[in-house]
Design a protein around this motif. Structure first.
Motif, PDB file in Angstrom:
ATOM      1  N   SER A 121       0.810  -1.223   0.000  1.00  0.00           N
ATOM      2  CA  SER A 121       0.000   0.000   0.000  1.00  0.00           C
ATOM      3  C   SER A 121       0.845   1.275   0.000  1.00  0.00           C
ATOM      4  CB  SER A 121      -0.958   0.010   1.189  1.00  0.00           C
ATOM      5  OG  SER A 121      -0.217   0.026   2.394  1.00  0.00           O
ATOM      6  N   CYS A 122       2.119   1.187   0.382  1.00  0.00           N
ATOM      7  CA  CYS A 122       2.956   2.390   0.436  1.00  0.00           C
ATOM      8  C   CYS A 122       4.155   2.293  -0.509  1.00  0.00           C
ATOM      9  CB  CYS A 122       3.425   2.663   1.865  1.00  0.00           C
ATOM     10  SG  CYS A 122       4.527   1.396   2.546  1.00  0.00           S
ATOM     11  N   SER A 123       4.083   1.386  -1.496  1.00  0.00           N
ATOM     12  CA  SER A 123       5.234   1.174  -2.377  1.00  0.00           C
ATOM     13  C   SER A 123       4.838   1.248  -3.849  1.00  0.00           C
ATOM     14  CB  SER A 123       5.856  -0.199  -2.109  1.00  0.00           C
ATOM     15  OG  SER A 123       6.228  -0.313  -0.751  1.00  0.00           O
ATOM     16  N   GLU A 124       5.763   1.776  -4.655  1.00  0.00           N
ATOM     17  CA  GLU A 124       5.565   1.818  -6.103  1.00  0.00           C
ATOM     18  C   GLU A 124       6.361   0.720  -6.791  1.00  0.00           C
ATOM     19  OE1 GLU A 124       3.788   5.031  -4.516  1.00  0.00           O
ATOM     20  OE2 GLU A 124       5.923   4.709  -4.222  1.00  0.00           O
ATOM     21  N   ALA A 125       7.330   0.151  -6.058  1.00  0.00           N
ATOM     22  CA  ALA A 125       8.149  -0.938  -6.607  1.00  0.00           C
ATOM     23  C   ALA A 125       8.592  -1.833  -5.458  1.00  0.00           C
ATOM     24  CB  ALA A 125       9.367  -0.366  -7.331  1.00  0.00           C
ATOM     25  N   ILE A 126       8.948  -3.061  -5.815  1.00  0.00           N
ATOM     26  CA  ILE A 126       9.581  -3.950  -4.854  1.00  0.00           C
ATOM     27  C   ILE A 126      10.904  -4.401  -5.461  1.00  0.00           C
ATOM     28  CG2 ILE A 126       7.441  -4.688  -3.754  1.00  0.00           C
ATOM     29  CD1 ILE A 126       7.654  -7.333  -5.334  1.00  0.00           C
ATOM     30  N   ALA A 127      11.907  -4.533  -4.609  1.00  0.00           N
ATOM     31  CA  ALA A 127      13.205  -5.059  -5.030  1.00  0.00           C
ATOM     32  C   ALA A 127      13.401  -6.376  -4.296  1.00  0.00           C
ATOM     33  CB  ALA A 127      14.322  -4.072  -4.696  1.00  0.00           C
ATOM     34  N   ILE A 128      13.545  -7.450  -5.078  1.00  0.00           N
ATOM     35  CA  ILE A 128      13.650  -8.794  -4.502  1.00  0.00           C
ATOM     36  C   ILE A 128      14.826  -9.532  -5.145  1.00  0.00           C
ATOM     37  CG2 ILE A 128      11.205  -8.951  -3.914  1.00  0.00           C
ATOM     38  CD1 ILE A 128      10.785 -10.592  -6.493  1.00  0.00           C
ATOM     39  N   ASP A 129      15.273 -10.584  -4.468  1.00  0.00           N
ATOM     40  CA  ASP A 129      16.315 -11.424  -5.048  1.00  0.00           C
ATOM     41  C   ASP A 129      15.722 -12.793  -5.374  1.00  0.00           C
ATOM     42  OD1 ASP A 129      16.158 -12.784  -2.628  1.00  0.00           O
ATOM     43  OD2 ASP A 129      18.109 -12.086  -1.913  1.00  0.00           O
ATOM     44  N   ASP A 130      16.574 -13.726  -5.790  1.00  0.00           N
ATOM     45  CA  ASP A 130      16.064 -15.030  -6.216  1.00  0.00           C
ATOM     46  C   ASP A 130      15.650 -15.941  -5.063  1.00  0.00           C
ATOM     47  OD1 ASP A 130      18.567 -15.707  -5.282  1.00  0.00           O
ATOM     48  OD2 ASP A 130      19.374 -16.260  -7.243  1.00  0.00           O
ATOM     49  N   SER A 131      15.675 -15.412  -3.821  1.00  0.00           N
ATOM     50  CA  SER A 131      15.135 -16.185  -2.697  1.00  0.00           C
ATOM     51  C   SER A 131      13.606 -16.110  -2.667  1.00  0.00           C
ATOM     52  CB  SER A 131      15.704 -15.673  -1.363  1.00  0.00           C
ATOM     53  OG  SER A 131      15.209 -14.374  -1.074  1.00  0.00           O
ATOM     54  N   ILE A 132      13.040 -15.257  -3.531  1.00  0.00           N
ATOM     55  CA  ILE A 132      11.582 -15.065  -3.573  1.00  0.00           C
ATOM     56  C   ILE A 132      11.062 -15.482  -4.945  1.00  0.00           C
ATOM     57  CG2 ILE A 132       9.757 -13.316  -3.613  1.00  0.00           C
ATOM     58  CD1 ILE A 132      11.394 -11.785  -1.511  1.00  0.00           C
ATOM     59  N   ASP A 133       9.998 -16.270  -4.946  1.00  0.00           N
ATOM     60  CA  ASP A 133       9.311 -16.637  -6.182  1.00  0.00           C
ATOM     61  C   ASP A 133       8.046 -15.782  -6.270  1.00  0.00           C
ATOM     62  OD1 ASP A 133       7.971 -17.757  -8.317  1.00  0.00           O
ATOM     63  OD2 ASP A 133       8.220 -19.830  -7.652  1.00  0.00           O
ATOM     64  N   VAL A 134       8.023 -14.859  -7.229  1.00  0.00           N
ATOM     65  CA  VAL A 134       6.875 -13.936  -7.325  1.00  0.00           C
ATOM     66  C   VAL A 134       5.568 -14.673  -7.589  1.00  0.00           C
ATOM     67  CG1 VAL A 134       8.169 -11.876  -7.984  1.00  0.00           C
ATOM     68  CG2 VAL A 134       7.335 -13.413  -9.755  1.00  0.00           C
ATOM     69  N   LYS A 135       5.647 -15.892  -8.113  1.00  0.00           N
ATOM     70  CA  LYS A 135       4.418 -16.654  -8.360  1.00  0.00           C
ATOM     71  C   LYS A 135       3.710 -17.020  -7.057  1.00  0.00           C
ATOM     72  CE  LYS A 135       6.348 -19.801 -11.154  1.00  0.00           C
ATOM     73  NZ  LYS A 135       7.704 -19.372 -11.438  1.00  0.00           N
ATOM     74  N   ASP A 136       4.421 -16.939  -5.933  1.00  0.00           N
ATOM     75  CA  ASP A 136       3.815 -17.252  -4.639  1.00  0.00           C
ATOM     76  C   ASP A 136       3.012 -16.077  -4.073  1.00  0.00           C
ATOM     77  OD1 ASP A 136       5.039 -19.726  -4.761  1.00  0.00           O
ATOM     78  OD2 ASP A 136       6.738 -19.130  -3.488  1.00  0.00           O
ATOM     79  N   TYR A 137       3.018 -14.944  -4.770  1.00  0.00           N
ATOM     80  CA  TYR A 137       2.390 -13.720  -4.255  1.00  0.00           C
ATOM     81  C   TYR A 137       1.510 -13.105  -5.337  1.00  0.00           C
ATOM     82  CZ  TYR A 137       6.062 -14.223  -0.779  1.00  0.00           C
ATOM     83  OH  TYR A 137       6.882 -14.710   0.203  1.00  0.00           O
ATOM     84  N   THR A 138       0.559 -12.309  -4.883  1.00  0.00           N
ATOM     85  CA  THR A 138      -0.247 -11.527  -5.809  1.00  0.00           C
ATOM     86  C   THR A 138       0.254 -10.091  -5.731  1.00  0.00           C
ATOM     87  OG1 THR A 138      -2.137 -12.959  -5.396  1.00  0.00           O
ATOM     88  CG2 THR A 138      -2.587 -10.831  -6.435  1.00  0.00           C
ATOM     89  N   ILE A 139       1.107  -9.724  -6.686  1.00  0.00           N
ATOM     90  CA  ILE A 139       1.674  -8.370  -6.727  1.00  0.00           C
ATOM     91  C   ILE A 139       0.649  -7.476  -7.406  1.00  0.00           C
ATOM     92  CG2 ILE A 139       3.658  -6.967  -7.419  1.00  0.00           C
ATOM     93  CD1 ILE A 139       4.528  -9.383  -5.731  1.00  0.00           C
ATOM     94  N   PRO A 140       0.212  -6.411  -6.737  1.00  0.00           N
ATOM     95  CA  PRO A 140      -0.787  -5.533  -7.346  1.00  0.00           C
ATOM     96  C   PRO A 140      -0.277  -4.900  -8.639  1.00  0.00           C
ATOM     97  CG  PRO A 140      -0.518  -5.042  -5.004  1.00  0.00           C
ATOM     98  CD  PRO A 140       0.578  -5.984  -5.390  1.00  0.00           C
ATOM     99  N   PRO A 141      -1.183  -4.679  -9.597  1.00  0.00           N
ATOM    100  CA  PRO A 141      -0.765  -3.977 -10.813  1.00  0.00           C
ATOM    101  C   PRO A 141      -0.251  -2.583 -10.432  1.00  0.00           C
ATOM    102  CG  PRO A 141      -3.143  -4.433 -10.825  1.00  0.00           C
ATOM    103  CD  PRO A 141      -2.587  -4.990  -9.557  1.00  0.00           C
ATOM    104  N   GLY A 142       0.733  -2.103 -11.138  1.00  0.00           N
ATOM    105  CA  GLY A 142       1.285  -0.790 -10.839  1.00  0.00           C
ATOM    106  C   GLY A 142       2.486  -0.830  -9.916  1.00  0.00           C
ATOM    107  N   ILE A 143       2.787  -1.992  -9.358  1.00  0.00           N
ATOM    108  CA  ILE A 143       4.005  -2.127  -8.548  1.00  0.00           C
ATOM    109  C   ILE A 143       5.057  -2.808  -9.420  1.00  0.00           C
ATOM    110  CG2 ILE A 143       5.095  -3.244  -6.572  1.00  0.00           C
ATOM    111  CD1 ILE A 143       2.668  -2.719  -4.944  1.00  0.00           C
ATOM    112  N   ASP A 144       6.127  -2.082  -9.681  1.00  0.00           N
ATOM    113  CA  ASP A 144       7.208  -2.626 -10.492  1.00  0.00           C
ATOM    114  C   ASP A 144       8.021  -3.617  -9.669  1.00  0.00           C
ATOM    115  OD1 ASP A 144       6.583  -1.014 -12.752  1.00  0.00           O
ATOM    116  OD2 ASP A 144       7.619   0.683 -11.819  1.00  0.00           O
TER     117      ASP A 144
END
Length: 165
Positions: A121-144
């Motif tokens: 709710s307070c972010s425009e982007a997320i920075a992640i490494d390969d320890s996270i699988d984005v398929k495990d999360y629902t990233i809102p549209p508009g968050i890079d």
């Protein structure tokens, strides 16, 4: 003339915020003047040594400035707003802010191992490494989604999204 711009970083403890800010600052400092503000919400940081002159001066309750040929350090008893900090620092191209998630700045949330969705709710982007699988999360549209290990990619995002201050 480069306009003064600011970007904020947020995330859980030990997610890598300080490390990525340090890497970004090292890249940007080649071509720009950089200022960094770090929030210390638990008031744990220590900056001076008990018994030294600057510590003694600060214990009086006064605002204290220590200046030397290579740096100036400012110790304040009063919390400063981001606008006051911007006026105080004044001479910068990019201001990198760690924490202070209530500030109205574009924000990159930093995560390793797991994403805390409460930061969306307070972010425009997320920075992640390969320890996270984005398929495990629902990233809102508009968050890079940025690669935490690709400093150039994050710097590019900052140059596009930082807010003029």
């Amino acid at each position: 003339m480069q306009k003064r711009s600011a970007i904020a970083f947020t995330g859980p403890s030990n997610s890598g915020k300080t490390t990525i800010i340090e890497k970004i600052a090292r890249v940007l400092i080649r071509d720009y003047k950089i200022a960094i503000v770090k929030n210390d919400p638990k008031d744990k940081a220590t900056f001076d040594v008990e018994g030294k002159d600057s510590w003694k001066f600060f214990q009086t309750g006064a605002e204290v400035v220590v200046t030397s040929p290579t740096r100036t350090t400012y110790f304040s008893h009063r919390q400063k707003t981001i606008d006051e900090i911007v006026r105080m620092v004044d001479d910068f191209d990019y201001l990198l802010v760690e924490g202070l998630k209530t500030l109205p700045l574009p924000r990159i949330a930093v995560f390793r191992n797991r994403i805390d969705e409460s930061y969306f709710s307070c972010s425009e982007a997320i920075a992640i490494d390969d320890s996270i699988d984005v398929k495990d999360y629902t990233i809102p549209p508009g968050i890079d989604i940025l690669d935490l290990n690709d400093v150039d990619q994050i710097v590019g995002w900052i140059k596009t999204h930082a807010k003029a201050v």
